[in-house]
Write an enzyme that holds these catalytic residues in place. Structure first.
Site, short mmCIF file in Angstrom:
data_model
loop_
_atom_site.label_atom_id
_atom_site.label_comp_id
_atom_site.label_asym_id
_atom_site.label_seq_id
_atom_site.Cartn_x
_atom_site.Cartn_y
_atom_site.Cartn_z
N PRO A 10 9.19 77.16 97.76
CA PRO A 10 7.88 77.17 98.42
C PRO A 10 6.70 77.23 97.46
CG PRO A 10 9.03 79.26 98.73
CD PRO A 10 10.03 78.29 98.15
N ASN A 11 5.69 76.49 97.83
CA ASN A 11 4.38 76.46 97.15
C ASN A 11 4.39 75.73 95.81
OD1 ASN A 11 3.02 78.01 99.22
ND2 ASN A 11 4.20 79.75 98.48
N ARG A 18 -2.65 75.32 92.02
CA ARG A 18 -2.38 76.69 92.45
C ARG A 18 -2.47 77.65 91.25
NH1 ARG A 18 3.78 78.82 93.32
NH2 ARG A 18 3.27 80.86 94.17
N TYR A 23 0.07 79.40 86.41
CA TYR A 23 1.09 78.34 86.43
C TYR A 23 0.73 77.09 85.63
CZ TYR A 23 2.96 81.24 90.17
OH TYR A 23 3.48 82.28 90.89
N ASN A 79 14.00 76.60 90.77
CA ASN A 79 12.85 77.51 90.86
C ASN A 79 12.65 77.78 92.34
OD1 ASN A 79 10.49 78.92 90.88
ND2 ASN A 79 9.39 77.55 89.50
N ALA A 82 8.88 82.21 95.67
CA ALA A 82 8.91 83.57 96.22
C ALA A 82 10.24 83.91 96.92
CB ALA A 82 7.75 83.76 97.19
N HIS A 85 12.65 86.47 95.38
CA HIS A 85 12.51 87.92 95.55
C HIS A 85 12.90 88.41 96.94
CE1 HIS A 85 10.34 87.03 91.93
NE2 HIS A 85 9.40 86.38 92.58
N ASP A 92 23.64 84.14 98.79
CA ASP A 92 24.94 83.85 99.39
C ASP A 92 25.31 82.37 99.24
OD1 ASP A 92 25.31 86.47 100.12
OD2 ASP A 92 24.86 86.17 102.24
N GLU A 103 18.41 79.62 87.07
CA GLU A 103 17.19 80.12 87.70
C GLU A 103 16.02 79.93 86.73
OE1 GLU A 103 17.50 84.27 88.70
OE2 GLU A 103 15.36 84.45 89.13
N HIS A 105 11.71 80.31 86.18
CA HIS A 105 10.37 80.70 86.60
C HIS A 105 9.37 80.27 85.54
CE1 HIS A 105 12.02 82.82 89.91
NE2 HIS A 105 12.88 83.41 89.10
N ILE A 106 8.32 79.64 85.99
CA ILE A 106 7.27 79.16 85.07
C ILE A 106 6.61 80.36 84.41
CG2 ILE A 106 5.04 77.96 85.01
CD1 ILE A 106 6.13 76.35 87.52
N SER A 107 6.25 81.34 85.21
CA SER A 107 5.58 82.54 84.69
C SER A 107 6.62 83.58 84.29
CB SER A 107 4.66 83.11 85.78
OG SER A 107 5.42 83.52 86.90
N ARG A 112 4.52 90.62 85.72
CA ARG A 112 3.64 90.50 86.88
C ARG A 112 3.87 91.65 87.87
NH1 ARG A 112 3.85 84.55 89.08
NH2 ARG A 112 1.99 85.32 90.17
N ARG A 116 7.84 91.13 92.01
CA ARG A 116 8.44 89.93 91.41
C ARG A 116 9.54 90.29 90.40
NH1 ARG A 116 4.89 85.85 93.08
NH2 ARG A 116 2.79 86.66 93.34
C1 DQA Z 1 7.58 81.50 90.30
C2 DQA Z 1 7.37 83.02 90.33
C3 DQA Z 1 7.47 83.56 91.74
O1 DQA Z 1 7.26 84.97 91.74
C4 DQA Z 1 6.40 82.92 92.61
O2 DQA Z 1 6.52 83.37 93.95
C5 DQA Z 1 6.42 81.44 92.54
C6 DQA Z 1 6.61 80.80 91.25
C7 DQA Z 1 7.37 80.93 88.90
O3 DQA Z 1 7.76 79.79 88.68
O4 DQA Z 1 6.79 81.60 88.02
O5 DQA Z 1 6.20 80.76 93.54
O6 DQA Z 1 8.91 81.22 90.70
#
Ligand code: DQA
Length: 151
Positions: A10-11, A18, A23, A79, A82, A85, A92, A103, A105-107, A112, A116
Site C-alpha cells: 500500500p501507498n 509521498r 522516501y 516491500n 504498512a 507492521h 502466514d 523483505e 524497506h526504503i527507509s 522511525r 514501525r
Molecule cells: C516502508 C516503511 C513502512 O513503515 C511504511 O508504512 C511504508 C514504506 C519503506 O519502504 O520504508 O509504506 O515499507
C-alpha cells in the site's frame, strides 16, 4: 531465464510525491526500470506489481509459491509497506509457501516511529534489506540471484 517477483504494498504507488524527505523523489515506475535492468544483467526477468489490497498481495505470494515449485520463480522482493507492521495474514502466506522472500524497506524503519519497529514478515523472510533507499530493491535482487546460484 527465471522470474523475480517484485511486490509492492500500500501507498507505494505514491512513491516520488509521498513524503519525499523519507522516501526520496524516485517514482515506482523508475524503480521498475531499475529492477528490470538489474535482473536482465543477471539473466532474469521481473514481474513488477503494486497493490493497496492485502488479499491481492496474499494471492501474489501464493502464485509465486506455485511458480517457485515449477522452477519458474527464483524469489520475491517484497516491500509490504504498512502491512509489514500489521499483517499476520501476509506472515502466514509467506510461511505457507516455499518461495524465498526478501523483505525490503526504503527507509530505515528502526530509526522511525516505534510502531514501525515490529515486522510480521521478518521472521518468515529469507533476508531483509532496510534503509538503503530504493537501491534496496537492487540489493535484494542481487541477494536472490546469488542465493539461487548457490542452489
Ligand atoms: C516502508 C516503511 C513502512 O513503515 C511504511 O508504512 C511504508 C514504506 C519503506 O519502504 O520504508 O509504506 O515499507
Amino acid at each position: 531465464m527465471a522470474t523475480i517477483l517484485i511486490l509492492n504494498g500500500p501507498n507505494l504507488n505514491l512513491l516520488g510525491t509521498r513524503e519525499p524527505a523519507v522516501y526520496g523523489a524516485t517514482t515506482l515506475a523508475d524503480v521498475e526500470t531499475m529492477c528490470r535492468s538489474a535482473a536482465a544483467r543477471a539473466g532474469h526477468a521481473i514481474d513488477f506489481r503494486q497493490s493497496n489490497r492485502e488479499g491481492v498481495l496474499i494471492d501474489a505470494i501464493h502464485e509465486a509459491g506455485r511458480g517457485h515449485k515449477a522452477g519458474d520463480v527464483i524469489g520475491v522482493v517484497f516491500n509490504a509497506g504498512a502491512y509489514t507492521h500489521s499483517s499476520v495474514a501476509l506472515h502466514d502466506a509467506i510461511k505457507g509457501v516455499e518461495v524465498p522472500v526478501i523483505e525490503v524497506h526504503i527507509s530505515n524503519v528502526h530509526a522511525r516511529e516505534p510502531f514501525r519497529h515490529h515486522s510480521w514478515l521478518s521472521p518468515v523472510a529469507a533476508g531483509i534489506v532496510v534503509g538503503f533507499g530504493v537501491d534496496g530493491y537492487l540489493l535484494a535482487i542481487d541477494g536472490l540471484v546469488r542465493r539461487a546460484a548457490r542452489g
